[in-house]
Enzyme design. Structure first.
Site, PDB file in Angstrom:
ATOM      1  CG  HIS A   1     -21.287 -15.812  -6.952  1.00 34.98           C
ATOM      2  ND1 HIS A   1     -20.494 -16.838  -7.009  1.00 34.98           N
ATOM      3  CD2 HIS A   1     -22.572 -16.730  -7.679  1.00 34.98           C
ATOM      4  CE1 HIS A   1     -20.286 -17.384  -8.210  1.00 34.98           C
ATOM      5  NE2 HIS A   1     -21.320 -17.092  -8.944  1.00 34.98           N
TER       6      HIS A   1
HETATM    7  N1  LIG Z   1     -16.780 -22.907 -17.726  1.00 36.97           N
HETATM    8  C1  LIG Z   1     -17.954 -23.279 -18.380  1.00 36.97           C
HETATM    9  N2  LIG Z   1     -18.201 -23.291 -19.957  1.00 36.97           N
HETATM   10  C2  LIG Z   1     -18.965 -23.602 -20.330  1.00 36.97           C
HETATM   11  N3  LIG Z   1     -19.924 -23.530 -19.815  1.00 36.97           N
HETATM   12  C3  LIG Z   1     -20.450 -23.430 -18.316  1.00 36.97           C
HETATM   13  C4  LIG Z   1     -19.045 -23.472 -18.193  1.00 36.97           C
HETATM   14  N4  LIG Z   1     -19.474 -23.085 -16.882  1.00 36.97           N
HETATM   15  C5  LIG Z   1     -21.576 -22.947 -16.947  1.00 36.97           C
HETATM   16  N5  LIG Z   1     -21.245 -23.360 -17.630  1.00 36.97           N
HETATM   17  C6  LIG Z   1     -22.775 -22.893 -18.842  1.00 36.97           C
HETATM   18  O1  LIG Z   1     -23.588 -22.696 -17.243  1.00 36.97           O
HETATM   19  C7  LIG Z   1     -24.568 -22.901 -17.017  1.00 36.97           C
HETATM   20  C8  LIG Z   1     -25.151 -22.491 -15.985  1.00 36.97           C
HETATM   21  O2  LIG Z   1     -25.840 -21.792 -16.013  1.00 36.97           O
HETATM   22  P1  LIG Z   1     -26.009 -20.529 -14.791  1.00 36.97           P
HETATM   23  O3  LIG Z   1     -27.419 -21.091 -14.222  1.00 36.97           O
HETATM   24  O4  LIG Z   1     -27.200 -19.314 -15.159  1.00 36.97           O
HETATM   25  O5  LIG Z   1     -25.239 -20.041 -14.038  1.00 36.97           O
HETATM   26  P2  LIG Z   1     -24.711 -20.358 -12.507  1.00 36.97           P
HETATM   27  O6  LIG Z   1     -23.975 -22.031 -13.143  1.00 36.97           O
HETATM   28  O7  LIG Z   1     -23.493 -19.434 -12.217  1.00 36.97           O
HETATM   29  O8  LIG Z   1     -26.015 -20.799 -11.859  1.00 36.97           O
HETATM   30  C9  LIG Z   1     -24.459 -24.598 -17.025  1.00 36.97           C
HETATM   31  O9  LIG Z   1     -26.051 -25.787 -17.490  1.00 36.97           O
HETATM   32  C10 LIG Z   1     -23.373 -25.028 -18.126  1.00 36.97           C
HETATM   33  O10 LIG Z   1     -24.306 -24.922 -19.322  1.00 36.97           O
END
Ligand SMILES: Nc1ncnc2c1ncn2[C@@H]1O[C@H](COP(=O)(O)OP(=O)(O)O)[C@@H](O)[C@H]1O
Ligand SMILES: [Mg+2]
Lengths: 214, 130
Positions: B9
């Site tokens: 990241h």
């Molecule tokens: N493996 C997964 N399958 C489906 N949705 C996921 C998964 N991992 C994360 N998410 C979704 O992504 C959202 C987070 O998005 P974001 O904050 O943009 O990314 P990050 O978690 O990388 O910071 C979570 O609230 C969830 O709904």
């Protein structure tokens, strides 16, 4: 003539901008406080890319452009997830000049399956799927009952909203929030919330433009 | 030699791991960082990862090392867009990113096959610290 598909995506982008802080605050509670920022960065880039398309661009082209842009600009997990959803929907839209009920159901299904395939999550893991999958089912049921498409979208939104409430009652087992374990309980999932916002924006858009469907 | 791509990241993490791994590598060993977003923020970028995979490949294949969850999602998404032949000889390692990267580089520099490099990287999961 403005391109109706482009206008629909722009309406989604505006909804993300309006909810940027809300989504980021939700992600601050159980993640890394960037979900609203990620979604807005993605959809702002999308707006630029869509602006460069010819006005007669078809649905598949618009969806594919959204997909590729989200995949390369969002930065968080939601980028490849929503990106894959739009990409799978674009494949279904290929060669289609209008969206009828059956097509809308297959677009929606392909999008949800894309997210499942990419993230390897199932319902109940506190992700966007907890909003999107029930929303898809409600939408498909509405189409099955021959309801007009905007009404089906309304059903989808209501189901997604219930899905958001449900995410408060469960522990995250996928995504970044899973690092929190039990401490994720009581908080609503940011991704489920952005999924609802997306559907709601689409629904509002269709109601403003009767007889057209994105 | 099998090429190695490091997906983290933070762009600095990927670059730092590459610096560490180079010390164990034979001259010419490809170890390409693909950390952060295009504008060097925290995150991952499938387009950047895809380019790194193409740059790391010399024909013997590529092993991709990843850190947290969404790095896996971006790496898998990247694979959808790389040339199918290259995709067939690219593997994402299920391994801790630092230990896995060092193990992978050593094995790759010894001339290991794609499968050997992948297996070695993944066995880094069992490296104990105490
Ligand atoms: N493996 C997964 N399958 C489906 N949705 C996921 C998964 N991992 C994360 N998410 C979704 O992504 C959202 C987070 O998005 P974001 O904050 O943009 O990314 P990050 O978690 O990388 O910071 C979570 O609230 C969830 O709904
Ligand atoms: Mg986040």
């Amino acid at each position: 003539m403005t391109n109706v598909y482009v206008a629909a995506i722009e309406a989604i982008g505006e909804a993300m901008i309006r909810n940027k802080e809300y989504l980021t605050d939700l992600d601050a509670a159980i993640g890394d406080a960037d979900h609203g920022i990620n979604m807005v960065r993605g959809f702002e880039a999308v707006r630029g890319k869509l602006g460069a398309l010819p006005p007669e661009a078809d649905l598949a082209t618009v969806l594919k452009t959204v997909a590729m842009t989200l995949i390369s600009t969002v930065g968080g997990a939601s980028g490849p997830l929503y990106g894959t959803a739009f990409l799978r929907a674009a494949a279904v839209a290929q060669g289609k000049s209008a969206v009828d009920g059956a097509t809308a159901v297959s677009l929606f299904m392909a999008a949800v399956n894309g997210i499942k395939e990419r993230g390897k999550a199932t319902r109940g893991e506190k992700t966007m799927l907890d909003a999107l999958e029930p929303a898809y089912e409600a939408f498909a049921a509405g189409v099955g009952d021959n309801k007009p498409l905007p009404d089906c979208l309304e059903l989808a939104c209501a189901a997604a909203e219930r899905g958001i409430e449900y995410t408060k009652t469960i522990v995250a087992t996928k995504g970044r929030a899973s690092y929190l374990g039990e401490r994720s309980l009581g908080h609503q999932d940011p991704g489920a919330t952005s999924s609802y916002i997306l559907l709601k924006a689409l629904n509002d858009f269709c109601r403003r433009r009767p007889a057209e469907e994105a | 030699m099998v090429g190695i791509v490091i997906v983290t990241h933070s762009p600095k993490t990927a670059e730092g791991i590459c610096e560490m791994a180079v010390q164990m590598a034979r001259p010419g060993q490809k170890i390409i960082p693909a950390g952060g977003t295009a504008d060097r923020r925290i995150g991952t970028d499938a387009a950047k990862i895809g380019e790194a995979i193409a740059a790391a490949d010399e024909g013997d294949g590529v092993v991709v090392m990843v850190d947290l969850g969404s790095a896996v999602l971006s790496a898998e998404t990247a694979l959808e867009f790389v040339d199918p032949e290259l995709r067939a000889r690219t593997a994402i390692a299920d391994a801790p990113v630092v230990e896995g990267a060092i193990s992978a580089v050593v094995q790759a520099s010894l001339g290991g096959s794609l499968n050997e490099v992948l297996t070695t990287a993944e066995s880094a999961r069992n490296l104990r610290k105490k």
